[in-house]
Design an enzyme around this catalytic site. Sequence first.
Site, PDB file in Angstrom:
ATOM      1  N   HIS A  94     -16.594   4.280  10.815  1.00  0.00           N
ATOM      2  CA  HIS A  94     -17.193   5.231   9.877  1.00  0.00           C
ATOM      3  C   HIS A  94     -18.702   5.106  10.054  1.00  0.00           C
ATOM      4  CE1 HIS A  94     -18.371   7.407   6.354  1.00  0.00           C
ATOM      5  NE2 HIS A  94     -17.126   7.814   6.209  1.00  0.00           N
ATOM      6  N   ARG A 121      -8.483   9.523  14.324  1.00  0.00           N
ATOM      7  CA  ARG A 121      -7.823   9.995  13.103  1.00  0.00           C
ATOM      8  C   ARG A 121      -8.667  11.053  12.393  1.00  0.00           C
ATOM      9  NH1 ARG A 121      -8.213   8.210   7.352  1.00  0.00           N
ATOM     10  NH2 ARG A 121     -10.208   7.455   8.107  1.00  0.00           N
ATOM     11  N   HIS A 155     -13.457   1.223  10.475  1.00  0.00           N
ATOM     12  CA  HIS A 155     -12.852   1.869   9.320  1.00  0.00           C
ATOM     13  C   HIS A 155     -11.330   1.936   9.410  1.00  0.00           C
ATOM     14  CE1 HIS A 155     -12.874   4.307   5.807  1.00  0.00           C
ATOM     15  NE2 HIS A 155     -12.527   5.427   6.403  1.00  0.00           N
ATOM     16  N   GLY A 158       0.844  -1.198   0.000  1.00  0.00           N
ATOM     17  CA  GLY A 158       0.000   0.000   0.000  1.00  0.00           C
ATOM     18  C   GLY A 158       0.874   1.241   0.000  1.00  0.00           C
ATOM     19  N   LYS A 182       0.033  -9.997   0.153  1.00  0.00           N
ATOM     20  CA  LYS A 182      -0.759 -11.227   0.261  1.00  0.00           C
ATOM     21  C   LYS A 182      -1.430 -11.621  -1.048  1.00  0.00           C
ATOM     22  CE  LYS A 182      -3.207 -10.444   4.258  1.00  0.00           C
ATOM     23  NZ  LYS A 182      -3.976 -10.869   5.439  1.00  0.00           N
ATOM     24  N   ARG A 212     -17.219  12.079  13.407  1.00  0.00           N
ATOM     25  CA  ARG A 212     -17.541  10.684  13.046  1.00  0.00           C
ATOM     26  C   ARG A 212     -17.896   9.818  14.252  1.00  0.00           C
ATOM     27  NH1 ARG A 212     -12.952   8.927   8.575  1.00  0.00           N
ATOM     28  NH2 ARG A 212     -13.742  10.313   6.978  1.00  0.00           N
ATOM     29  N   GLU A 240     -13.211  18.199   5.075  1.00  0.00           N
ATOM     30  CA  GLU A 240     -13.706  17.054   5.866  1.00  0.00           C
ATOM     31  C   GLU A 240     -13.738  17.423   7.334  1.00  0.00           C
ATOM     32  OE1 GLU A 240     -11.607  13.425   5.122  1.00  0.00           O
ATOM     33  OE2 GLU A 240     -12.455  13.209   3.126  1.00  0.00           O
TER      34      GLU A 240
END
Length: 547
Positions: A244, A384, A349, A21, A43, A290, A122
């Site tokens: 989330h 976060r 999330h 990633g 993986k 959130r 956000e």
Amino acid sequence: MPYSLRRLPVFRADVLVVGSGVAGLATALSAAEKGGHVMVLCKGRIADTNTHYAQGGIAAAVGPNDDVELHAGDTLRLGYGISEAQVVEAITAAAPEAMDWLLESGMSFDREPSGNFSLGMEGGHRLPRILHSGGTATGKELQRVLAARAQQHPHIDFYPNTTAVELLKDSEDVVTGLVALTRQGSDGTFNPVLFEANSVVLATGGGGQIFRETTNPQLATADGLAMALRAGAVLQDLEFVQFHPTILYLAGAARFLISEVVRGEGAVLRDRNGVAFMSAFHPDADLAPRDVVSRAIFRRMIEAGDTNVFLDLAKVTNPECRFPGLARIASEFGIQIGADPIPVRPAVHYFVGGVAAALDGSTNVDGLYAVGECASTGFHGANRMGSNSLLEGLVHGRLVGDRILDRKRSVRRFVAPNLPDDHRAPAAELNLTDMTYSLKSLLWRQVGIERDAAGLADAQERLDTWAHYLERLGPFTPEGVEVMNMVQVAQAITRSASFREESRGAHFRSDFPDTDPDWRVHSRLESTGNGLRISPELIPDSPRLHK
Ligand code: FAD
């Protein structure tokens, strides 16, 4: 491990990165650009990552009225007192330059007709500072760009379809590599192999699959956390599991994330009687943070007998054009998003905690490094802030890769116990699907959005029993190893959630609903060999004042 390690094939390089990633690829690229030879394991396919699914974007202070101090200030505020100021300052300050590096690597960000970046807003950010690509396809574009650059690099070798299983150490307790299972062809068979390197970097992402409802893809089974714990590493702040609030919830449908941008455009949460309930929970109603929205939905679902809550887009202008992905998926299930209420639920999330790692990626175990979602650097604190995780993976990964070759050490051979090859098969066979389902349900019910001492103690007891027989009965296959990892990390999360007797950020205890200033500490958990030990550590204070 039913193999004699001495007989396995060995692959060697300077740096071994587990994960493809944003964090793994950023680390691999900067180590390779410094001249190191890097191996990257994953993986599945290279693009099978959480990164690929990221929607909203990447946060960076590049807007006309923004600056890095404001970004740092917002991040610290959303960290609810658990963020480490020096880490926040370093990562937010490096963000604008990291965006230049992405542009130079071929990343295309959405722009206004003027040519300026189109910046999204956000929760928690006081200014628009979210760079995005293709609307909500930021992760896909980021994964594409980083993977293309890494695949072209002559010093980076990829090993897809390879599941890292266990870290290996030399006689001086230094991590020198790992044992992995590589899948052969499409028939599902696999072979064990060894990887050896001067430095091993875990970039394995999160572990949403431990919970019944999650936005995370199948690969997110917290393998890196489990491997690190077994190797003696400290895991930090695991109780902070971010939910989330709005995931499309239809039996049989993939758990599609409905971004908070939809509520930003006027969508309203309603219970099954059509009542808009968020204003009873927070002054910002549907645009509350959130964690507040997730708990409010959860409460309303329980009060109404575990039924659904709905998102009503009637007031959103032209919703089919504004949110084509959601419109397409919902219509497959007979829902027209402008006219019909959409059933939603919260889902796990993001893992805020992880392997405790410094800014150079080092952990308390020599030779072992951690980056990205599987690491806990102190950047996110107790919750976060949206779009800060791709940023952390990118900036931290580049920092770690840049410095990792400074550590000069010749590879020592790990200590390979000469095991006999004739392992006795256990008399009972374990049903892994049943085990996984039981685990997910238990964590969702008792270690989820709301926790209390009794539920956590009961969960701990069950998990301990499961772990005990899994160790003997779990098959040595990629799937068997994943289930073992998930149960061990579930034990660690449950222990951390019992330890923190207060509510803060993403961690809510119904028996300790208030935030307690005495708990402004990290929780640090490690394995003692026959159990888990947890202790508090004070958060270092910032010498600077933040905007
Ligand atoms: P990942 O991208 O998850 O990569 C993990 C890698 O590790 C994979 O290659 C996997 O194969 C490999 N791996 C794992 N275990 C093993 C093993 N045992 N052996 C070998 N390889 C292994 N964040 C934002 O900042 N902005 C957003 O808009 C945003 N939107 C999101 C939307 C969704 C639906 C989701 C799920 C997440 C979102 N996030 C967002 C969070 C963000 O995507 C992740 O935190 C981030 O991508 C993690 O990156 P990573 O490199 O640490 O791990």
